[in-house]
Structures are given as C-alpha cells and as structure tokens.
Design a protein around this motif. Sequence first.
Motif, PDB file in Angstrom:
ATOM      1  N   VAL A   1       3.585   6.109  -9.602  1.00  0.00           N
ATOM      2  CA  VAL A   1       3.694   5.144 -10.712  1.00  0.00           C
ATOM      3  C   VAL A   1       3.881   3.738 -10.136  1.00  0.00           C
ATOM      4  N   ARG A   2       4.735   3.631  -9.132  1.00  0.00           N
ATOM      5  CA  ARG A   2       4.974   2.317  -8.504  1.00  0.00           C
ATOM      6  C   ARG A   2       3.676   1.757  -7.928  1.00  0.00           C
ATOM      7  N   GLN A   3       3.010   2.559  -7.110  1.00  0.00           N
ATOM      8  CA  GLN A   3       1.822   2.034  -6.424  1.00  0.00           C
ATOM      9  C   GLN A   3       0.668   1.786  -7.398  1.00  0.00           C
ATOM     10  N   ILE A   4       0.413   2.747  -8.292  1.00  0.00           N
ATOM     11  CA  ILE A   4      -0.756   2.584  -9.173  1.00  0.00           C
ATOM     12  C   ILE A   4      -0.522   1.432 -10.157  1.00  0.00           C
ATOM     13  N   SER A   5       0.718   1.322 -10.684  1.00  0.00           N
ATOM     14  CA  SER A   5       0.937   0.230 -11.645  1.00  0.00           C
ATOM     15  C   SER A   5       0.874  -1.123 -10.933  1.00  0.00           C
ATOM     16  N   GLN A   6       1.400  -1.193  -9.697  1.00  0.00           N
ATOM     17  CA  GLN A   6       1.299  -2.462  -8.959  1.00  0.00           C
ATOM     18  C   GLN A   6      -0.163  -2.790  -8.675  1.00  0.00           C
ATOM     19  N   HIS A   7      -0.916  -1.756  -8.404  1.00  0.00           N
ATOM     20  CA  HIS A   7      -2.339  -1.957  -8.144  1.00  0.00           C
ATOM     21  C   HIS A   7      -3.032  -2.477  -9.420  1.00  0.00           C
ATOM     22  N   ALA A   8      -2.692  -1.863 -10.568  1.00  0.00           N
ATOM     23  CA  ALA A   8      -3.277  -2.307 -11.851  1.00  0.00           C
ATOM     24  C   ALA A   8      -2.895  -3.765 -12.135  1.00  0.00           C
ATOM     25  N   HIS A   9      -1.613  -4.097 -11.906  1.00  0.00           N
ATOM     26  CA  HIS A   9      -1.173  -5.481 -12.141  1.00  0.00           C
ATOM     27  C   HIS A   9      -1.962  -6.440 -11.238  1.00  0.00           C
ATOM     28  N   SER A  10      -2.198  -6.008  -9.989  1.00  0.00           N
ATOM     29  CA  SER A  10      -2.927  -6.885  -9.057  1.00  0.00           C
ATOM     30  C   SER A  10      -4.333  -7.163  -9.574  1.00  0.00           C
ATOM     31  N   GLU A  11      -4.935  -6.151 -10.173  1.00  0.00           N
ATOM     32  CA  GLU A  11      -6.297  -6.342 -10.682  1.00  0.00           C
ATOM     33  C   GLU A  11      -6.312  -7.364 -11.813  1.00  0.00           C
ATOM     34  N   ILE A  12      -5.361  -7.245 -12.743  1.00  0.00           N
ATOM     35  CA  ILE A  12      -5.462  -8.169 -13.889  1.00  0.00           C
ATOM     36  C   ILE A  12      -4.920  -9.570 -13.553  1.00  0.00           C
ATOM     37  N   VAL A  13      -3.926  -9.644 -12.672  1.00  0.00           N
ATOM     38  CA  VAL A  13      -3.493 -10.980 -12.235  1.00  0.00           C
ATOM     39  C   VAL A  13      -4.587 -11.572 -11.336  1.00  0.00           C
ATOM     40  N   GLY A  14      -5.272 -10.693 -10.609  1.00  0.00           N
ATOM     41  CA  GLY A  14      -6.358 -11.138  -9.719  1.00  0.00           C
ATOM     42  C   GLY A  14      -7.528 -11.761 -10.464  1.00  0.00           C
ATOM     43  N   MET A  15      -7.585 -11.562 -11.782  1.00  0.00           N
ATOM     44  CA  MET A  15      -8.649 -12.211 -12.556  1.00  0.00           C
ATOM     45  C   MET A  15      -8.400 -13.729 -12.652  1.00  0.00           C
ATOM     46  N   LEU A  16      -7.143 -14.156 -12.487  1.00  0.00           N
ATOM     47  CA  LEU A  16      -6.802 -15.551 -12.807  1.00  0.00           C
ATOM     48  C   LEU A  16      -7.325 -16.584 -11.800  1.00  0.00           C
TER      49      LEU A  16
END
Length: 337
Positions: free
Chosen positions: A57-72
């Motif tokens: 959960v820690r790794q996958i959610s951090q990965h998901a957050h990176s993808e959507i913050v990475g859009m900015l």
Amino acid sequence: MYTQSFNVQDSSAGLKSVPPPAVENPEAQARFDHKIDADGKIEPQDWMPDGYRKTLVRQISQHAHSEIVGMLPEGNWISRAPSLKRKAILIAKVQDEGGHGLYLYSAAETLGTSRDQMLEALHSGKAKYSSIFNYPTLNWADVGVIGWLVDGAAISNQIPLCRCSYGPYARAMIRVCKEESFHQRQGYEALLTMMGGTEAQKAMVQDAVNRWWWKCLAMFGPPDADSPHSAQAMRWGIKRISNDDLRQKFIDATVPQARVLGVTLPDPDLKWNEERQHHDYGTIDWDEFWSTVNGNGPCNKERLATRVKAHNDGQWVRDAALAYSSKQHNKSLKDAA
Ligand code: BYC
C-alpha cells in the motif's frame, strides 16, 4: 532503449539484514512463503502477512501519487509548446501519467485501502511522492529532459516491478512500462531536434541536463546500506533489483545516449571502470535529497497546493458522475420491476 534486460539476477549484497517477520498465521504464512519462493503471484483474495500488505500500500500509493503530481511540471508547458505537434505529444504524455495514477490507485485499492484514504494522505502531506517532481521546469528543454532522463529512470525502476510478486501491481506495470517507453523516446527525440538547432537551443539542452542529472540519480532512493525497506521488499519479491544496482544500470545505459545527443553529463568523476565493467560516478547530495523528500524542496508547497486545488475544483465532476450512476441504477431497478 530500455528492455527486459534490466531483469538481472536478484541480488541482496549490501542490503540491511531482515529480521524474521512475526508469524500471524503459521499455516497461511507457510503457503505464502512457498508461493513467494516459487516465484508465484499473490492475488488480492490470498492471505498475506500484514507487513507485506502495508509495504505494498505504501509503495503503490506513493507511486500513484508520483504519477499524478508528475503531471504538473510538464503540464505547465502544454500552453507554451513550440509547435502543434509538440503540444499534441505533450498532452498525450501528461494524460498517460494521469492514467498510470488511476491504474495504480486501483491496484492499491485491491489491498483494502480506499482512494479517499490515499488522497487524504497525499493532500495532508503525510504520504510521499517522488522527489523529482519538486523541481521547476524552467525552459522547453526541461520537457525533453524529463522524458529522456526522468522517464528513463522511471522505466529502469519499473521494468523489474513487472515481475513484482503482487499480481495487480505487476500487471499494471506492464502497461505503464510500454507507455513510459514512448515517453522516454519522445523526450530524447525532442532533444535531438534541439541539438541540431541554434547555439542557444543547444545551450538550453545542456542547462536542463545540468539541472536534472543529479536529481534523477537520487530518484532511485537512498543507497542500499541506508534503505530501510529494500531488504524485506526484495525478500518478498516486491522489489527485484536494489536502489544502487538500478542507479548503476541507469547510468551505464544513459552515458552512450548522452554521447549521441552531444551533451556533457555534469559529473567530473563519471568514467568507465574496466575492472567493474560499469561507470564510476561522483557523490550524490543526499542532504539535498532528504530535504526535498521532507517537504523543503523548491516546489513542494506549490505542487501540493496545485494538487489540492485541482482535487477541490473537480468535486463537481465526481458529484455529477455519482448522480448519473445513481440515476442509471434507479432506472435499471425500475425497468426490472
Ligand atoms: N522520492 O527504503 P527505501 C514517474 C523514500 S513516477 C521520495 O529505499 P523503498 C513519472 C521511501 O518512500 C516515478 N521518497 O524505500 C511520473 C521511504 O520513505 P517511507 C515514481 C523516496 O520504497 C510522471 C524512504 O525514502 N516511481 O516516473 O524500498 C511523469 C526510504 O527508502 C524516494 C515509483 O514510485 C524518492 N525518489 O524504495 C514522469 C516506483 N526514494 O515510505 C515520470 C515504485 C525513496 O518509509 N517505488 N524514498 O516514508 C519504488 O520502486 C520504491 O518505493 C523506491 C523507494 C525505489 C522509490
């Protein structure tokens, strides 16, 4: 440019040692261990140790957050792309990153954590996302360099995750890697075009490489000896290659690409070591990395504020989708009656 050849043998030399996990259910634990040892896949309905679930959960959610913050950082450049072709490519890329976030949030939800919980953790600053997205994109060459180096580093890290022991994460990664490969190539191609242009364009590319190179090396995470999670994550088949080994592979793959491009990588200690059959490289500024990870990078506050605003501004879309879905549901009940 990046292939399954990143799947080198699993290695655990140099990693912190793993204390045996507390056994919550010996029979189920034995079945789980057997499956992990046989390189099988754990699926959402399977029993799994609490620590395994939490790590995922820690790794996958951090990965998901990176993808959507990475859009900015790249999204900032959509309205300023130098041509219609570059604008169309960039829109597609940024949209892909949003899609990656959605696959990843869905994979994490199969572990029993809700999307709302994960987003709450991101928006309140509790959850991490990749350090790399806390740096500014100052000129158009930064967009090319993000494709070439940031997506290049991301693919290096993500190809081994296609073999992760947790089925939904591994399957999401296969599609993500295919799309990331396009992202990496479009960045490299944009830079090749600029390097065939004016002196000013070439200088922009070199300036962007100078600013991103070291940050990309840090993206792979702390050195193995200082990585609290690596040894256990490798024992569980979540991570397959350690932070340092991935960093080394990325450097070895990128040096010849820089040569073709005609840029200098900003590290006077970067040189081929015949004995090791790898490049030696200089020292990463880990203090700067941790300061950024802990919220004090140049753009942390701006990124989080933009993300929270986008989420709040999108409330009406979520409300409308829910209202529509409930209307459809009521209609199907009425039709069935
Ligand atoms: N930034 O024991 P370690 C993309 C944290 S998206 C921030 O080595 P682990 C893209 C780590 O979380 C790319 N924090 O941990 C998108 C841990 O803190 P916590 C994102 C970092 O998990 C849009 C602590 O340091 N990719 O490419 O075994 C456009 C100790 O580290 C970082 C992924 O997320 C960092 N760079 O290994 C373009 C891939 N590094 O949680 C491109 C999936 C470490 O204890 N994730 N930390 O508070 C992974 O592979 C692993 O989680 C990591 C870290 C290699 C990142």
